[in-house]
Design an enzyme around this catalytic site. Sequence first.
Site, PDB file in Angstrom:
ATOM      1  N   GLY A 293       0.825  -1.200   0.000  1.00  0.00           N
ATOM      2  CA  GLY A 293       0.000   0.000   0.000  1.00  0.00           C
ATOM      3  C   GLY A 293       0.859   1.249   0.000  1.00  0.00           C
ATOM      4  O   GLY A 293       2.074   1.200   0.233  1.00  0.00           O
TER       5      GLY A 293
ATOM      6  N   GLY B 115       0.371  -5.264   0.677  1.00  0.00           N
ATOM      7  CA  GLY B 115      -0.855  -5.218  -0.111  1.00  0.00           C
ATOM      8  C   GLY B 115      -0.757  -5.960  -1.426  1.00  0.00           C
ATOM      9  O   GLY B 115      -1.774  -6.393  -1.979  1.00  0.00           O
TER      10      GLY B 115
ATOM     11  N   GLU C 134       5.707  -5.648   7.527  1.00  0.00           N
ATOM     12  CA  GLU C 134       5.048  -4.663   8.381  1.00  0.00           C
ATOM     13  C   GLU C 134       5.723  -4.406   9.721  1.00  0.00           C
ATOM     14  O   GLU C 134       5.725  -3.261  10.211  1.00  0.00           O
ATOM     15  CB  GLU C 134       3.584  -5.078   8.598  1.00  0.00           C
ATOM     16  CG  GLU C 134       2.668  -4.838   7.405  1.00  0.00           C
ATOM     17  CD  GLU C 134       2.791  -5.889   6.323  1.00  0.00           C
ATOM     18  OE1 GLU C 134       2.175  -5.724   5.253  1.00  0.00           O
ATOM     19  OE2 GLU C 134       3.522  -6.882   6.523  1.00  0.00           O
TER      20      GLU C 134
ATOM     21  N   ASP D 235      -1.470  -7.406   7.303  1.00  0.00           N
ATOM     22  CA  ASP D 235      -2.921  -7.274   7.110  1.00  0.00           C
ATOM     23  C   ASP D 235      -3.269  -7.845   5.746  1.00  0.00           C
ATOM     24  O   ASP D 235      -2.632  -8.788   5.301  1.00  0.00           O
ATOM     25  CB  ASP D 235      -3.356  -5.816   7.294  1.00  0.00           C
ATOM     26  CG  ASP D 235      -2.758  -4.879   6.244  1.00  0.00           C
ATOM     27  OD1 ASP D 235      -1.708  -5.218   5.658  1.00  0.00           O
ATOM     28  OD2 ASP D 235      -3.339  -3.794   6.014  1.00  0.00           O
TER      29      ASP D 235
END
Length: 364
Positions: free
Chosen positions: A74, A122, A145, A153
Amino acid sequence: MDDVTHPVVNSGEVLVDRRGQLGHIVLNRPKAINALTHAMVRTIAATLDEWEKDDSVATVLITGAGERGLCAGGDIVAIYTDAKAGGDNSAGFWADEYALNAHIARYSKPYVAFMDGVVLGGGVGISAHGSVRIVTERTRVGMPETGIGFVPDVGGTFLLSRAPGELGTHLALTAGAVTGSDAIAIGLADHFVPSDALASLAVALETQPAADAVAAFASAPPASALLDQRHWIDACYAPADASQIVARLAACPDEAARDAAATILTKSPTAVSVTLESLRRARVLASLEEVLDQEYRVSLHLVAGTELVEGVRAQVIDKDRTPHWMPATLGEVTGPDIEAYFEGLGPRELGLSPTTGATDRRTS
């Protein structure tokens, strides 16, 4: 069957093309290794909705522009800016992104992802939930992350919690990246195709069923180096406490284990601890949607705190590579501290599980 070549729709950051029975989505931010923006997520979601209803589309393919990779994750600079301003844009981005991840996992047509080059964060969410996941000799897949004060996520904790033994735990806590062969071994990918054959495979998908086309180009992957390390990984990552894991790694006679301990100690202690708890909880949840709901809670609690902002500052904004984590050590992160990241959001809950009532096909 519609064999007409449709014109490319250029929305800037996403290219949408129709050739024969193939719908082709191209992420088009090559300078940013195709990092996802909110607009890109919405375009992909709308395109998938349209093609799912279109009988002339038999297969969907997603690829990344440029030579560096499918997707680096992301747009963390946008998330950083939003967090600094106390905004709510990140919540909206994650809500749409996680809904897209869930849709990809239960897509009714073959969804082929070329996981060539860099596939991070992502990028895993838009590829590893698909039904036909292609890796190459250039593939590097990871969930980085914890290095920026965040937690895996986009359904990453769902996928990694279901990897053999504790391989997924190792990948998540160290924020490492693995090869295409490793990705197949831990359940993040399905097939190995040499990178120089991808263009020909894409052409074959225009006229052939996805399974037949892939079978014609796939070959046996090289041996997975990660699988060879499972003996010490399973033993060292078994505890439910991150401090105990690091202690076992540090005491292990295998040099790779001691390197892993040193690596984990450079990550956010909060993010490492919450990641471990997220994986343990995800392992017993029944569906991807339930895990995405959990990840949404954790993400919103993290973006409201200091760790993500500090991690992105150190790694991306100032690039001094010296984040000042608070708390500074794993031993200072308490059980109540960890539990707070899983607290319900009330009316802000994502609610993918109760609203869709869907179960991810990989667990059914």
